[in-house]
Write an enzyme that holds these catalytic residues in place. Structure first.
Site, PDB file in Angstrom:
ATOM      1  N   LYS A  62      12.493 -30.424  28.841  1.00  0.00           N
ATOM      2  CA  LYS A  62      13.567 -31.385  29.101  1.00  0.00           C
ATOM      3  C   LYS A  62      12.979 -32.772  28.897  1.00  0.00           C
ATOM      4  CE  LYS A  62      17.208 -33.247  31.653  1.00  0.00           C
ATOM      5  NZ  LYS A  62      17.357 -33.254  33.093  1.00  0.00           N
ATOM      6  N   ASP A 109      24.919 -29.751  36.169  1.00  0.00           N
ATOM      7  CA  ASP A 109      24.075 -30.638  36.983  1.00  0.00           C
ATOM      8  C   ASP A 109      24.154 -30.269  38.466  1.00  0.00           C
ATOM      9  OD1 ASP A 109      22.113 -32.561  37.117  1.00  0.00           O
ATOM     10  OD2 ASP A 109      23.407 -34.279  36.712  1.00  0.00           O
TER      11      ASP A 109
HETATM   12  N1  ARG Z   1      21.686 -36.678  36.552  1.00  0.00           N
HETATM   13  C1  ARG Z   1      22.619 -37.535  35.894  1.00  0.00           C
HETATM   14  C2  ARG Z   1      22.102 -38.949  35.866  1.00  0.00           C
HETATM   15  O1  ARG Z   1      21.595 -39.408  36.849  1.00  0.00           O
HETATM   16  C3  ARG Z   1      23.946 -37.473  36.581  1.00  0.00           C
HETATM   17  C4  ARG Z   1      25.042 -38.081  35.841  1.00  0.00           C
HETATM   18  C5  ARG Z   1      26.286 -37.772  36.528  1.00  0.00           C
HETATM   19  N2  ARG Z   1      27.417 -38.432  36.043  1.00  0.00           N
HETATM   20  C6  ARG Z   1      28.231 -37.952  35.138  1.00  0.00           C
HETATM   21  N3  ARG Z   1      29.299 -38.646  34.873  1.00  0.00           N
HETATM   22  N4  ARG Z   1      28.017 -36.879  34.533  1.00  0.00           N
HETATM   23  O2  ARG Z   1      22.212 -39.586  34.880  1.00  0.00           O
END
Ligand code: ARG
Length: 444
Positions: free
Chosen positions: A220, A353
């Protein structure tokens, strides 16, 4: 040739049988799974009245019920009133993290055991929600590798894990810990962090190699800034094209796939051009990025449920204004751009996520995938057949077909009519073993 092979095989089988009788080891059991409606994920349609024959941990036959003679006294799993699907796969989880306990600097307050405890609970919760497979993309330091081993050895209960190490980050990037004075930073982030922070192609190459040495299945890399980090911008490119290319080449040389966290428009394109296998988030993708993804066959793994949870909980969790503002900047656009990518025919794999929002709620994202342009069948295939393809597990997972692991779930209504029924999975089988049976299917 065939005859010779058969002759050679017979004494061998006989010997194996004698061995079994002596040691008390029995042949793997066969189970007949009666599926009222089967979505096998090889097409967009359902098949009615099918029997899935499972021997040991694998499916050996899938056929119309009239074509399978179930012997008297055989073990039957009766899902004849249910809808049966392949076990779901979430290609973007963080099983180490707790969504109810957001703390960006957790890492320096707690020992790694904290994440380990979380992982034991989250892995079970994920499996019980119908996810028999995950790709865990980002954990400290190599938690997901250990988790995969613990689950595979049968010591703890959880999905099959495709493990990354920590997301590879530039200094000051999405995966670094920013906002502290240099003296504090140096104390918190000692040199051993060299398995995750890299600047320049040579360091990137070394860090990819180092992560492979520590047992990761997938790399990743954090190609652009992020939302839930301090001091960086989601739209800004972090690694250069050259660095991304080295990472992709090095991962592929070692037979690993590589996923890029990329919200930003240019970072997405450079990651795709560099040959990275999936774009995670993809929030600010433009028409050129969409065309490039189609051309390269790159998967989009967009966590389009996340925004609701993050903004809904921001006040309760005391989320810093910086992060709330960044979420507001990308959240809605991500969904609109996802719809454009779907309409253009970009390959989609399901990834949520989870960890940012509660594990076990993974299936809540199906509703959004359908709302933003996918058919229910397409969304389910993104979480089964396509997900397995992306994570390099197509030979074992992702469809209900002979030869695959017997990873199956069931729901009591038609998910092609209403995809949200997947939020209530009533039956879970992984590797032929029943882990959840609220439908009473496996009762003798
Ligand atoms: N882990 C991601 C970051 O911090 C989360 C993003 C979440 N937001 C979204 N709209 N998908 O960038």
């Amino acid at each position: 040739m065939k005859v010779i092979a058969r002759i050679a095989l017979i004494p061998c089988l006989a010997a194996a049988c004698m061995g079994m009788a002596q040691t008390g080891v029995t042949a793997p059991a066969t189970v007949y799974v009666k599926a009222g409606h089967l979505f096998d994920a090889t097409s967009d349609t359902l098949r009615d009245n099918v029997v899935v024959v499972v021997t040991g941990e694998r499916i050996v036959k899938v056929a119309a019920s009239g074509e399978v003679a179930i012997p008297a006294g055989a073990t039957v799993v009766d899902l004849s009133k249910a809808w049966v699907l392949p076990g779901l796969i979430d290609c973007h989880t963080h099983l180490q993290a707790r969504a109810d306990k957001y703390d960006p600097i957790n890492e320096v307050k707690q020992t790694p055991f904290d994440g380990g405890f979380n992982g034991v609970v989250n892995a079970r919760t994920t499996l019980m929600a119908g996810f028999t497979g995950v790709r865990d993309v980002g954990s400290e330091p190599f938690f997901a590798v250990d988790l995969r081993k613990a689950i595979d050895s049968g010591y703890i209960v959880g999905p099959r894990v495709v493990a990354s190490g920590p997301g590879i980050s530039i200094t000051g990037g999405h995966g670094d810990m920013n906002g502290f004075a240099p003296a504090v930073s140096n104390m918190m982030y000692p040199a051993e962090k060299d398995y995750a922070i890299a600047d320049g192609p040579d360091e990137v190459r070394r860090v990819v190699r180092k992560q492979i040495k520590y047992g990761v299945d997938v790399i990743k890399i954090l190609a652009t800034g992020g939302v839930l980090s301090a001091g960086d911008k989601p739209g800004a490119e972090q690694f250069t094209y050259e660095e991304l290319k080295v990472a992709a080449d090095e991962a592929h040389r070692a037979g690993r796939k590589i996923a890029a966290h990329a919200h930003g428009t240019e970072g997405i394109k450079d990651a795709v051009r560099a040959g990275i296998d999936s774009i995670e988030h993809g929030s600010l993708i433009d028409a050129e990025g969409i065309a490039l993804m189609k051309e390269h066959g790159t998967y989009l793994v967009a966590d389009i449920y996340n925004d609701d949870y993050i903004l809904g909980k921001a006040i309760e969790f005391g989320l810093p204004k910086e992060n709330v503002d960044k979420e507001k900047m990308v959240g809605r656009l991500q969904r609109e751009n996802f719809a454009k990518a779907v309409a253009a025919g970009v390959k989609i794999a399901f990834g949520t996520d989870a960890g940012v929002y509660p594990h076990g709620d993974n299936a809540k994202q199906f509703y959004y995938m359908v709302k933003f342009g996918m058919t229910p069948a397409g969304a389910i295939r993104a979480a089964t057949q396509s997900a397995a393809d992306l994570i390099d597990r197509a030979a074992d997972e992702g469809t209900v077909e002979a030869g695959k692991f017997a990873d199956m779930i069931a729901v009591s209504a038609n998910p092609l009519e209403n995809v949200t029924v997947l939020e209530h999975v009533g039956f879970v089988m992984k590797g032929g073993k029943v882990y959840k049976d609220e439908l009473g299917a496996a009762k003798p």
